[in-house]
Write a protein that holds these residues in place. Structure first.
Motif, PDB file in Angstrom:
ATOM      1  N   VAL A  94       0.858  -1.196   0.000  1.00  0.00           N
ATOM      2  CA  VAL A  94       0.000   0.000   0.000  1.00  0.00           C
ATOM      3  C   VAL A  94       0.894   1.246   0.000  1.00  0.00           C
ATOM      4  O   VAL A  94       1.871   1.324   0.734  1.00  0.00           O
ATOM      5  N   LEU A  95       0.549   2.214  -0.852  1.00  0.00           N
ATOM      6  CA  LEU A  95       1.362   3.427  -0.989  1.00  0.00           C
ATOM      7  C   LEU A  95       0.655   4.614  -0.345  1.00  0.00           C
ATOM      8  O   LEU A  95      -0.572   4.632  -0.242  1.00  0.00           O
ATOM      9  N   ALA A  96       1.434   5.616   0.036  1.00  0.00           N
ATOM     10  CA  ALA A  96       0.846   6.912   0.395  1.00  0.00           C
ATOM     11  C   ALA A  96       0.261   7.505  -0.886  1.00  0.00           C
ATOM     12  O   ALA A  96       0.725   7.199  -1.990  1.00  0.00           O
ATOM     13  N   LEU A  97      -0.757   8.367  -0.748  1.00  0.00           N
ATOM     14  CA  LEU A  97      -1.378   8.960  -1.934  1.00  0.00           C
ATOM     15  C   LEU A  97      -0.331   9.626  -2.833  1.00  0.00           C
ATOM     16  O   LEU A  97      -0.354   9.469  -4.051  1.00  0.00           O
ATOM     17  N   SER A  98       0.609  10.363  -2.206  1.00  0.00           N
ATOM     18  CA  SER A  98       1.626  11.071  -3.008  1.00  0.00           C
ATOM     19  C   SER A  98       2.480  10.077  -3.799  1.00  0.00           C
ATOM     20  O   SER A  98       2.830  10.328  -4.958  1.00  0.00           O
ATOM     21  N   ASP A  99       2.796   8.923  -3.184  1.00  0.00           N
ATOM     22  CA  ASP A  99       3.608   7.925  -3.893  1.00  0.00           C
ATOM     23  C   ASP A  99       2.808   7.268  -5.018  1.00  0.00           C
ATOM     24  O   ASP A  99       3.360   6.915  -6.068  1.00  0.00           O
ATOM     25  N   LEU A 100       1.496   7.108  -4.795  1.00  0.00           N
ATOM     26  CA  LEU A 100       0.650   6.533  -5.848  1.00  0.00           C
ATOM     27  C   LEU A 100       0.591   7.463  -7.058  1.00  0.00           C
ATOM     28  O   LEU A 100       0.733   7.029  -8.207  1.00  0.00           O
ATOM     29  N   VAL A 101       0.421   8.755  -6.786  1.00  0.00           N
ATOM     30  CA  VAL A 101       0.373   9.728  -7.888  1.00  0.00           C
ATOM     31  C   VAL A 101       1.730   9.766  -8.598  1.00  0.00           C
ATOM     32  O   VAL A 101       1.799   9.785  -9.833  1.00  0.00           O
ATOM     33  N   ASN A 102       2.827   9.715  -7.814  1.00  0.00           N
ATOM     34  CA  ASN A 102       4.166   9.676  -8.432  1.00  0.00           C
ATOM     35  C   ASN A 102       4.336   8.436  -9.295  1.00  0.00           C
ATOM     36  O   ASN A 102       4.904   8.503 -10.387  1.00  0.00           O
ATOM     37  N   ALA A 103       3.833   7.299  -8.807  1.00  0.00           N
ATOM     38  CA  ALA A 103       3.955   6.050  -9.571  1.00  0.00           C
ATOM     39  C   ALA A 103       3.201   6.179 -10.902  1.00  0.00           C
ATOM     40  O   ALA A 103       3.671   5.695 -11.941  1.00  0.00           O
ATOM     41  N   ALA A 104       2.040   6.848 -10.866  1.00  0.00           N
ATOM     42  CA  ALA A 104       1.274   7.039 -12.108  1.00  0.00           C
ATOM     43  C   ALA A 104       2.071   7.894 -13.087  1.00  0.00           C
ATOM     44  O   ALA A 104       2.171   7.576 -14.279  1.00  0.00           O
ATOM     45  N   MET A 105       2.682   8.971 -12.578  1.00  0.00           N
ATOM     46  CA  MET A 105       3.439   9.861 -13.462  1.00  0.00           C
ATOM     47  C   MET A 105       4.678   9.148 -14.006  1.00  0.00           C
ATOM     48  O   MET A 105       5.014   9.267 -15.173  1.00  0.00           O
TER      49      MET A 105
ATOM     50  N   TRP B 232       1.787   8.369 -17.240  1.00  0.00           N
ATOM     51  CA  TRP B 232       0.415   8.893 -17.311  1.00  0.00           C
ATOM     52  C   TRP B 232       0.393  10.390 -17.051  1.00  0.00           C
ATOM     53  O   TRP B 232       1.168  10.908 -16.248  1.00  0.00           O
ATOM     54  N   HIS B 233      -0.569  11.052 -17.689  1.00  0.00           N
ATOM     55  CA  HIS B 233      -0.907  12.436 -17.356  1.00  0.00           C
ATOM     56  C   HIS B 233      -2.085  12.361 -16.381  1.00  0.00           C
ATOM     57  O   HIS B 233      -3.081  11.703 -16.673  1.00  0.00           O
ATOM     58  N   VAL B 234      -1.935  13.020 -15.230  1.00  0.00           N
ATOM     59  CA  VAL B 234      -2.955  12.894 -14.175  1.00  0.00           C
ATOM     60  C   VAL B 234      -4.024  13.974 -14.364  1.00  0.00           C
ATOM     61  O   VAL B 234      -3.747  15.166 -14.221  1.00  0.00           O
ATOM     62  N   LEU B 235      -5.247  13.547 -14.693  1.00  0.00           N
ATOM     63  CA  LEU B 235      -6.347  14.495 -14.921  1.00  0.00           C
ATOM     64  C   LEU B 235      -7.165  14.736 -13.663  1.00  0.00           C
ATOM     65  O   LEU B 235      -7.757  15.799 -13.492  1.00  0.00           O
ATOM     66  N   HIS B 236      -7.233  13.725 -12.802  1.00  0.00           N
ATOM     67  CA  HIS B 236      -8.127  13.830 -11.635  1.00  0.00           C
ATOM     68  C   HIS B 236      -7.612  12.932 -10.518  1.00  0.00           C
ATOM     69  O   HIS B 236      -7.174  11.804 -10.777  1.00  0.00           O
ATOM     70  N   VAL B 237      -7.660  13.454  -9.293  1.00  0.00           N
ATOM     71  CA  VAL B 237      -7.356  12.658  -8.099  1.00  0.00           C
ATOM     72  C   VAL B 237      -8.424  12.962  -7.060  1.00  0.00           C
ATOM     73  O   VAL B 237      -8.699  14.129  -6.772  1.00  0.00           O
ATOM     74  N   SER B 238      -9.054  11.937  -6.511  1.00  0.00           N
ATOM     75  CA  SER B 238      -9.933  12.147  -5.349  1.00  0.00           C
ATOM     76  C   SER B 238      -9.844  10.913  -4.470  1.00  0.00           C
ATOM     77  O   SER B 238      -9.457   9.836  -4.932  1.00  0.00           O
ATOM     78  N   THR B 239     -10.191  11.079  -3.200  1.00  0.00           N
ATOM     79  CA  THR B 239     -10.152   9.928  -2.292  1.00  0.00           C
ATOM     80  C   THR B 239     -11.532   9.715  -1.679  1.00  0.00           C
ATOM     81  O   THR B 239     -12.345  10.637  -1.585  1.00  0.00           O
ATOM     82  N   ALA B 240     -11.772   8.480  -1.273  1.00  0.00           N
ATOM     83  CA  ALA B 240     -13.021   8.149  -0.584  1.00  0.00           C
ATOM     84  C   ALA B 240     -13.045   8.874   0.755  1.00  0.00           C
ATOM     85  O   ALA B 240     -12.028   8.919   1.459  1.00  0.00           O
TER      86      ALA B 240
END
Ligand SMILES: C[S@@+](CC[C@H](N)C(=O)[O-])C[C@H]1O[C@@H](n2cnc3c(N)ncnc32)[C@H](O)[C@@H]1O
Length: 239
Positions: free
Chosen positions: A157-168, A172-180
């Protein structure tokens, strides 16, 4: 504990992820399914979100891929109820070896099929056609985990910031991020338990009822003591 048949155990859940109706609507808006698009949901479960993506766009087609036959059966029934059986197919396959590409890919809560979230994000690049989009959802740490939470959910399990970094990093180009939010999580947990509670009500004298009650109480204790507010769930729309 596999006492309760899956169709009953998950029967009270709208989808198998912490997600409200309006959050789902927002994600589908960001996914921008357009006329003629092919939408593939890898690890679709019973495909509620896939069906909602496809229903409003009469010329688009959907395919739900999962390896749980009971979930696919529920998906086929849902598609029939919505009158889209001719446009939405459910197939029993390993999501990680799905060979085709599509205009829109949905992959929520299924990254373990590829090993890890970064592995899934890398592998899903080739599944999305040029100009297409991926709606990716998976668990993330909302707050740094206690030792118990880390032990329960593991290193992957990653921190949100690490997940977004992994996507980049996967390109990937990140268009949207939201959390439950907390209420989405609480509802996810409550509806997970509610299906099992339904089974208990229908089988009061079953010799396995005690086992199911213990399992339910244990999950509730773990939720409120260990991972409520700590384990999060992130939704990314990527192009
Ligand atoms: C947490 S559920 C999420 C289901 C669905 N995406 C949703 O949001 O309701 C994860 C799903 O992934 C499926 N799954 C896990 N590994 C898979 C694999 N290798 N191939 C296909 N499906 C898989 C499971 O059967 C399960 O339905």
């Amino acid at each position: 504990v596999n006492v309760v048949p899956d169709a009953i155990a998950y029967g009270r859940m709208r989808w198998n992820t912490p997600l409200s109706e309006d959050h789902a609507e927002l994600l589908l808006e960001r996914l921008e399914v357009s006329a003629g698009d092919e939408v593939v949901d890898l690890g679709c479960g019973w495909g509620e979100l896939l069906i909602r993506a496809v229903v409003p766009v009469p010329t688009c087609r959907g395919t739900g891929v999962d390896n749980a036959p009971w979930a696919l059966e529920r998906g086929r029934n849902l598609a029939a109820e919505q009158g889209v059986s001719d446009r939405v197919a459910f197939v029993a396959e390993d999501a990680s070896t799905w060979p085709d590409s599509a205009d829109r890919i949905v992959c929520i809560g299924a990254s373990q099929a590829w090993g890890s979230e970064p592995d899934a994000l890398r592998n899903l690049r080739r599944a999305v056609r040029p100009g297409g989009r991926l709606l990716f959802g998976d668990g993330c740490w909302e707050h740094p985990p206690s030792a118990d939470a880390a032990a329960m959910f593991g290193e992957s399990v990653l921190a949100l910031s690490d997940l977004v970094n992994a996507a980049m990093q996967a390109g990937w180009h990140v268009l949207h991020v939201s959390t439950a939010d907390q209420r989405e999580w609480d509802d996810f947990e409550a509806t997970w338990r509610a299906g099992r509670e339904d089974w208990l009500l229908a089988h009061p004298g079953d010799p396995r009822a005690g086992e199911v009650r213990t399992h339910l109480a244990g999950r509730l204790r773990e939720y409120v003591n260990v991972y409520r507010g700590v384990l999060g769930f992130a939704y990314l729309v990527l192009s």
